[in-house]
Design an enzyme around this catalytic site. Structure first.
Site, PDB file in Angstrom:
ATOM      1  N   ASP A   1      -5.737   0.677   8.408  1.00  0.00           N
ATOM      2  CA  ASP A   1      -5.436   0.468   6.996  1.00  0.00           C
ATOM      3  C   ASP A   1      -6.072  -0.795   6.417  1.00  0.00           C
ATOM      4  O   ASP A   1      -5.982  -1.028   5.208  1.00  0.00           O
ATOM      5  CB  ASP A   1      -3.915   0.384   6.780  1.00  0.00           C
ATOM      6  CG  ASP A   1      -3.262   1.755   6.741  1.00  0.00           C
ATOM      7  OD1 ASP A   1      -3.972   2.745   6.495  1.00  0.00           O
ATOM      8  OD2 ASP A   1      -2.037   1.829   6.951  1.00  0.00           O
TER       9      ASP A   1
ATOM     10  N   LYS B   1       0.858  -1.188   0.000  1.00  0.00           N
ATOM     11  CA  LYS B   1       0.000   0.000   0.000  1.00  0.00           C
ATOM     12  C   LYS B   1       0.893   1.237   0.000  1.00  0.00           C
ATOM     13  O   LYS B   1       1.788   1.370   0.847  1.00  0.00           O
ATOM     14  CB  LYS B   1      -0.898   0.018   1.237  1.00  0.00           C
ATOM     15  CG  LYS B   1      -1.702   1.302   1.431  1.00  0.00           C
ATOM     16  CD  LYS B   1      -2.274   1.390   2.834  1.00  0.00           C
ATOM     17  CE  LYS B   1      -1.225   1.579   3.899  1.00  0.00           C
ATOM     18  NZ  LYS B   1      -0.542   2.898   3.855  1.00  0.00           N
TER      19      LYS B   1
END
Length: 273
Positions: free
Chosen positions: A125, A8
């Site tokens: 996240d 990410k």
């Protein structure tokens, strides 16, 4: 069943406030790269986890996010985490692993995903990693908005081998109520995307550099590579990314960086659409 857990990347990360419970409010552009970990799952009578891979040494399997994700589904399985991303490096490795576990186990067992609150409880996240597509992420990580189509581009990721604690980086942030981002326009090229990103920020970059000054050297090394359109720290660090318009330029940068700093972890990958 084997599931990919891509890195990410926070192309921009603005910290816009802090709630009474201590959680920070974020405004971030999140994309994913074609490099990451792998999670394998198989039916079993009890839950177990084995950690392998070049970045798996010293990573505890006792309270790993992979196990926590499996417990959130309430299933028994044999799990294997093949770790390729550096630990505590600001590119969502643990969250991506948890999201991959949820996807793999739900497919294996034919189960629905946990509800949004349970997913968010695994980590701020995890919802964005479960979505797995480019988004603007706001709130504490639960508000996800689709972005205009991204142009073809590549990232070079560099981690100097320094693990940073996300809570410590946030603690070192002097101001918690920073301005939000402007709306991301449609970008027809990597150059246009980089031009817009230059007007955005990663508010955690400066405090992270105080804790790990080597981040400045990593950014400078990326910026010095031909074709690097912008270099910035991702997440809470210490991994930095350089944005490139072509695979050839990105691969050339990787070769040079590995030669100049062989102790650093370096990888090139496309930004996933």
């Amino acid at each position: 069943m084997r599931e990919f857990a891509p890195a990410k990347i926070n192309l921009a990360l603005h910290v816009t406030g802090q709630r009474g419970d201590g959680y920070h409010l974020l405004d971030s552009i999140v994309v994913f790269a074609g490099v990451g970990d792998w999670v394998s799952v198989a039916p079993a009578d009890r839950l177990s986890l084995t950690v392998t891979g070049p970045q798996g040494a010293g990573l505890s399997g006792d309270d790993n996010l992979v196990l926590r994700a499996a417990r959130a589904l309430g299933v028994a399985a044999t799990l294997e985490l093949e770790k390729h991303l550096p630990v505590a490096s600001g590119i969502g490795g643990g969250s991506a692993d948890a999201a991959a576990t949820l996807r793999a186990l739900s497919a294996l067992r034919g189960m629905a995903m946990p509800d949004a609150a349970a997913v968010l409880a695994l980590g701020a996240d995890v919802p964005v990693c479960l979505a797995g597509r480019p988004v603007r992420m706001q709130g504490v990580g639960e508000v996800l908005t689709a972005l205009p189509p991204l142009p073809e581009c590549y990232v070079v990721l560099v981690n100097p081998g320094v693990a940073l604690s996300t809570p410590e980086v946030f603690k070192a942030l002097p101001r918690k109520d920073n301005p939000a981002m402007t709306a991301m326009p449609a970008c027809g090229s990597a150059q246009e995307l980089a031009a817009w990103l230059r007007d955005q920020r990663n508010d955690l970059e400066a405090p992270a550099m105080v804790l790990a000054p080597v981040i400045g050297a990593v950014k400078a090394a990326l910026e010095a590579r031909p074709g690097c359109l912008i270099a910035r720290m991702s997440g809470s660090g210490a991994t930095c990314f350089g944005l490139f318009a072509s695979e050839e330029l990105a691969k050339a940068a990787v070769g040079a960086l590995r030669e100049d700093a062989p102790a650093w972890w370096v990888a090139a990958a496309p930004v996933l659409a």
